[in-house]
Design a protein around this motif. Structure first.
Motif, short mmCIF file in Angstrom:
data_model
loop_
_atom_site.label_atom_id
_atom_site.label_comp_id
_atom_site.label_asym_id
_atom_site.label_seq_id
_atom_site.Cartn_x
_atom_site.Cartn_y
_atom_site.Cartn_z
N SER A 166 -36.51 12.42 28.84
CA SER A 166 -35.83 11.40 27.50
C SER A 166 -35.00 9.52 28.73
O SER A 166 -34.60 8.61 27.73
CB SER A 166 -34.50 11.45 27.31
OG SER A 166 -33.44 12.29 28.54
N TRP A 169 -36.95 6.32 28.00
CA TRP A 169 -36.90 6.17 25.97
C TRP A 169 -35.89 5.77 26.18
O TRP A 169 -35.37 4.56 25.33
CB TRP A 169 -37.00 7.55 25.09
CG TRP A 169 -38.63 8.14 25.40
CD1 TRP A 169 -38.62 9.63 26.07
CD2 TRP A 169 -39.90 7.46 24.69
NE1 TRP A 169 -40.25 9.71 25.49
CE2 TRP A 169 -40.65 8.39 25.16
CE3 TRP A 169 -40.13 6.51 23.77
CZ2 TRP A 169 -41.89 8.95 24.57
CZ3 TRP A 169 -41.87 6.88 23.07
CH2 TRP A 169 -42.31 7.40 23.96
N ARG A 170 -34.93 5.91 26.93
CA ARG A 170 -33.31 5.87 26.35
C ARG A 170 -33.47 3.93 27.23
O ARG A 170 -32.70 2.96 27.00
CB ARG A 170 -31.88 6.31 26.64
CG ARG A 170 -32.36 7.46 25.94
CD ARG A 170 -30.63 8.35 26.16
NE ARG A 170 -30.65 9.06 27.58
CZ ARG A 170 -30.59 9.40 28.93
NH1 ARG A 170 -29.68 7.95 28.85
NH2 ARG A 170 -31.16 9.73 29.99
#
Length: 241
Positions: A166, A169-170
């Motif tokens: 994640s 993606w962030r």
């Protein structure tokens, strides 16, 4: 110098022990066929060739990955035939090119993973190619697998520090920076090591080097040349028929 990546290292036993010139001819013709107009006719033939060569010569993990990815792309490319919808057409159009690039990458991987730099250099010298072509190709041929290995090591280091999943993606820009900067630094170091190794091996001397293992035409070369002729004949037979 960094070792050749285990995934792309030349196996101890190469079943398709062909001359680099025959292998390069197959890769070149297959790429021209894949990227030309009306390539659908030979697409499944190239896919079969990629599957067979990958299973014969590549490491099990690499072969399974290439076969699985290209097989999945093949299935998705047939989606518009069974689902008449705009989304299916869009996916089919995207996969149409992804499959062709995927097959080209798979053939290139097989060529790199089954050809030693010494064999490639000997084949290019046998073709009387000028040294300004031979030397850059030999260095590039040795450099690309090392770059892949360095990138793989950086990704593993990022995962140990929690910069995966994640987080990418962030924070895509920060994650890309953490990947690119170490890889570029490692590539600069590797380039210096390759230059020093090339000078020690006498790669830049004006005299033609002595060849220990002279390239010769074998049974595998005859099979690859016949395969290339078959691809060309099948492609143009579809145009003329």
């Amino acid at each position: 110098m960094s070792a050749l990546p285990s995934a792309l290292a030349v196996p101890a036993t190469v079943r398709v022990a062909a001359d680099p010139r025959s292998k390069f001819l197959l890769v070149l013709v297959a790429n021209v066929m894949l990227m030309s107009a009306g390539s659908t006719r030979v697409l499944w033939l190239v896919l079969v060739v990629v599957v067979v060569l990958a299973l014969l010569d590549l490491r099990v993990r690499v072969a399974v990955t290439l076969v699985a990815v290209n097989s999945l792309l093949w299935v998705l490319s047939e989606l518009p035939r069974v689902w008449h919808h705009g989304a299916a057409v869009a996916v089919g159009l995207l996969v149409y090119w992804l499959l062709r690039f995927g097959l080209s990458i798979a053939l290139g991987t097989w060529f790199v993973a089954t050809t030693r730099v010494s064999e490639l250099t000997a084949a290019m010298n046998a073709m009387r190619l000028p040294r300004f072509l031979t030397i850059p190709l030999a260095v590039l041929f040795r450099f690309l697998p090392v770059v892949i290995d360095e990138a793989h090591g950086v990704v593993e280091a990022m995962s140990l520090r929690g910069y995966t999943g994640s987080y990418l993606w962030r924070h895509p820009v920060d994650g890309l920076e953490k990947l690119v900067v170490p890889v570029l630094t490692a590539c600069a170091r590797t380039a210096d090591e390759l230059s020093a190794a090339a000078l020690i091996r006498g790669l830049g001397v004006s005299a033609r080097p002595t060849v220990v293992d002279r390239p010769r035409f074998r049974v595998a070369d005859a099979v690859l040349v016949a395969l290339v002729a078959g691809l060309v004949a099948y492609r143009f037979w579809g145009v003329w028929s």
